[in-house]
Scaffold this motif. Structure first.
Motif, PDB file in Angstrom:
ATOM      1  N   ALA A 102     -27.406  13.845  47.137  1.00 52.93           N
ATOM      2  CA  ALA A 102     -26.610  12.649  46.870  1.00 52.93           C
ATOM      3  C   ALA A 102     -25.621  12.963  45.758  1.00 52.93           C
ATOM      4  N   THR A 103     -24.343  12.860  46.066  1.00 49.79           N
ATOM      5  CA  THR A 103     -23.300  13.056  45.062  1.00 49.79           C
ATOM      6  C   THR A 103     -22.863  11.693  44.568  1.00 49.79           C
ATOM      7  N   VAL A 104     -22.959  11.503  43.260  1.00 47.70           N
ATOM      8  CA  VAL A 104     -22.575  10.237  42.640  1.00 47.70           C
ATOM      9  C   VAL A 104     -21.394  10.479  41.711  1.00 47.70           C
ATOM     10  N   VAL A 105     -20.641   9.414  41.467  1.00 50.11           N
ATOM     11  CA  VAL A 105     -19.462   9.489  40.610  1.00 50.11           C
ATOM     12  C   VAL A 105     -19.569   8.398  39.555  1.00 50.11           C
ATOM     13  N   TRP A 106     -19.307   8.767  38.305  1.00 46.29           N
ATOM     14  CA  TRP A 106     -19.291   7.770  37.238  1.00 46.29           C
ATOM     15  C   TRP A 106     -17.989   6.990  37.311  1.00 46.29           C
ATOM     16  N   MET A 107     -18.100   5.662  37.393  1.00 47.90           N
ATOM     17  CA  MET A 107     -16.928   4.795  37.498  1.00 47.90           C
ATOM     18  C   MET A 107     -16.803   3.953  36.235  1.00 47.90           C
ATOM     19  N   ASP A 108     -15.633   4.005  35.638  1.00 44.68           N
ATOM     20  CA  ASP A 108     -15.348   3.213  34.456  1.00 44.68           C
ATOM     21  C   ASP A 108     -15.052   1.771  34.864  1.00 44.68           C
ATOM     22  N   ARG A 109     -14.792   0.946  33.910  1.00 49.13           N
ATOM     23  CA  ARG A 109     -14.568  -0.486  34.169  1.00 49.13           C
ATOM     24  C   ARG A 109     -13.372  -0.762  35.070  1.00 49.13           C
ATOM     25  N   ASP A 110     -12.439   0.181  35.152  1.00 49.20           N
ATOM     26  CA  ASP A 110     -11.264  -0.010  36.009  1.00 49.20           C
ATOM     27  C   ASP A 110     -11.475   0.555  37.415  1.00 49.20           C
ATOM     28  N   PHE A 111     -12.729   0.881  37.754  1.00 54.00           N
ATOM     29  CA  PHE A 111     -13.107   1.409  39.071  1.00 54.00           C
ATOM     30  C   PHE A 111     -12.468   2.760  39.378  1.00 54.00           C
ATOM     31  N   ARG A 112     -12.265   3.543  38.342  1.00 53.80           N
ATOM     32  CA  ARG A 112     -11.755   4.902  38.508  1.00 53.80           C
ATOM     33  C   ARG A 112     -12.786   5.884  37.980  1.00 53.80           C
ATOM     34  N   PRO A 113     -12.849   7.079  38.582  1.00 53.36           N
ATOM     35  CA  PRO A 113     -13.771   8.093  38.056  1.00 53.36           C
ATOM     36  C   PRO A 113     -13.454   8.402  36.593  1.00 53.36           C
ATOM     37  N   ALA A 114     -14.509   8.577  35.818  1.00 48.04           N
ATOM     38  CA  ALA A 114     -14.369   8.852  34.391  1.00 48.04           C
ATOM     39  C   ALA A 114     -15.428   9.881  33.981  1.00 48.04           C
ATOM     40  N   PRO A 115     -15.222  10.572  32.866  1.00 46.43           N
ATOM     41  CA  PRO A 115     -16.225  11.533  32.396  1.00 46.43           C
ATOM     42  C   PRO A 115     -17.559  10.844  32.091  1.00 46.43           C
ATOM     43  N   TRP A 116     -18.639  11.594  32.267  1.00 49.70           N
ATOM     44  CA  TRP A 116     -19.966  11.057  31.961  1.00 49.70           C
ATOM     45  C   TRP A 116     -20.030  10.636  30.504  1.00 49.70           C
ATOM     46  N   PRO A 117     -20.577   9.457  30.227  1.00 52.05           N
ATOM     47  CA  PRO A 117     -20.729   9.021  28.834  1.00 52.05           C
ATOM     48  C   PRO A 117     -21.675   9.938  28.061  1.00 52.05           C
ATOM     49  N   ALA A 118     -21.513   9.949  26.755  1.00 50.15           N
ATOM     50  CA  ALA A 118     -22.295  10.819  25.876  1.00 50.15           C
ATOM     51  C   ALA A 118     -23.793  10.537  25.943  1.00 50.15           C
ATOM     52  N   HIS A 119     -24.188   9.314  26.282  1.00 56.01           N
ATOM     53  CA  HIS A 119     -25.621   9.004  26.352  1.00 56.01           C
ATOM     54  C   HIS A 119     -26.241   9.365  27.713  1.00 56.01           C
ATOM     55  N   ILE A 120     -25.431   9.730  28.695  1.00 53.25           N
ATOM     56  CA  ILE A 120     -25.941  10.083  30.023  1.00 53.25           C
ATOM     57  C   ILE A 120     -25.938  11.592  30.242  1.00 53.25           C
ATOM     58  N   ARG A 121     -24.847  12.230  29.930  1.00 53.20           N
ATOM     59  CA  ARG A 121     -24.687  13.662  30.246  1.00 53.20           C
ATOM     60  C   ARG A 121     -25.848  14.534  29.744  1.00 53.20           C
ATOM     61  N   PRO A 122     -26.303  14.406  28.487  1.00 54.20           N
ATOM     62  CA  PRO A 122     -27.410  15.260  28.034  1.00 54.20           C
ATOM     63  C   PRO A 122     -28.706  15.032  28.821  1.00 54.20           C
ATOM     64  N   ARG A 123     -28.921  13.826  29.282  1.00 56.83           N
ATOM     65  CA  ARG A 123     -30.120  13.523  30.079  1.00 56.83           C
ATOM     66  C   ARG A 123     -30.033  14.220  31.433  1.00 56.83           C
ATOM     67  N   PHE A 124     -28.830  14.211  32.018  1.00 52.83           N
ATOM     68  CA  PHE A 124     -28.630  14.941  33.281  1.00 52.83           C
ATOM     69  C   PHE A 124     -28.820  16.438  33.054  1.00 52.83           C
ATOM     70  N   GLU A 125     -28.286  16.930  31.954  1.00 52.92           N
ATOM     71  CA  GLU A 125     -28.404  18.367  31.664  1.00 52.92           C
ATOM     72  C   GLU A 125     -29.866  18.787  31.546  1.00 52.92           C
ATOM     73  N   ALA A 126     -30.724  17.918  31.043  1.00 56.51           N
ATOM     74  CA  ALA A 126     -32.157  18.216  30.913  1.00 56.51           C
ATOM     75  C   ALA A 126     -32.828  18.378  32.279  1.00 56.51           C
ATOM     76  N   HIS A 127     -32.245  17.786  33.316  1.00 60.11           N
ATOM     77  CA  HIS A 127     -32.799  17.868  34.683  1.00 60.11           C
ATOM     78  C   HIS A 127     -31.987  18.793  35.576  1.00 60.11           C
ATOM     79  N   HIS A 128     -31.025  19.490  34.987  1.00 62.91           N
ATOM     80  CA  HIS A 128     -30.171  20.400  35.735  1.00 62.91           C
ATOM     81  C   HIS A 128     -30.881  21.745  35.888  1.00 62.91           C
ATOM     82  N   ALA A 129     -30.871  22.255  37.099  1.00 58.04           N
ATOM     83  CA  ALA A 129     -31.550  23.542  37.316  1.00 58.04           C
ATOM     84  C   ALA A 129     -30.581  24.586  37.806  1.00 58.04           C
TER      85      ALA A 129
END
Length: 129
Positions: A102-129
């Motif tokens: 499943a490929t997901v995209v982070w969407m900002d308030r204007d419904f456009r793709p945006a960089p992962w927020p600082a509180h999410i990215r490190p959590r994803f990195e912890a589960h990245h293999a």
């Protein structure tokens, strides 16, 4: 590290033959992702949506390996297979039954793709293999 969750196969998941109706697997994959966000990332979908953000699935690939039947209990595993600037691909498996990406995209308030927020990215990195 991978996230794990168990889901029991219930009557609502099955077709008249008593096996999981294939679109229900997509719902289960989404459930695993949603619970991963709440339990591991600490950012439940309800909070995300209330704050005006979103994380829609842009692509879903599924390989069906073996049928599941009413009463089975599937042990699901999620790991972050790829982490990009604005998207991530989750590898989600359930025992020997299904493998989904499943490929997901982070969407900002204007419904456009945006960089992962600082509180999410490190959590994803912890589960990245």
């Amino acid at each position: 590290m991978s996230y794990q969750r168990s889901i029991a196969i219930e009557f609502c998941h099955c077709d008249p033959a008593g096996i999981v109706f294939y679109p229900r697997y997509a719902e289960m994959v989404n459930s695993v992702v949603e619970n991963f966000m709440a339990e591991e990332v600490g950012y439940p979908f309800a909070q995300m949506i209330a704050e005006g953000y979103g994380m829609p699935t842009a692509r879903l690939e599924v390989d069906f390996r073996k049928p599941s039947r009413l009463g089975d209990r599937l042990d699901w595993h999620l790991r972050v297979e790829h982490l990009g600037r604005t998207s991530a691909r989750f590898l989600v498996t359930a025992d020997d039954r299904i493998e989904a990406r499943a490929t997901v995209v982070w969407m900002d308030r204007d419904f456009r793709p945006a960089p992962w927020p600082a509180h999410i990215r490190p959590r994803f990195e912890a589960h990245h293999a």
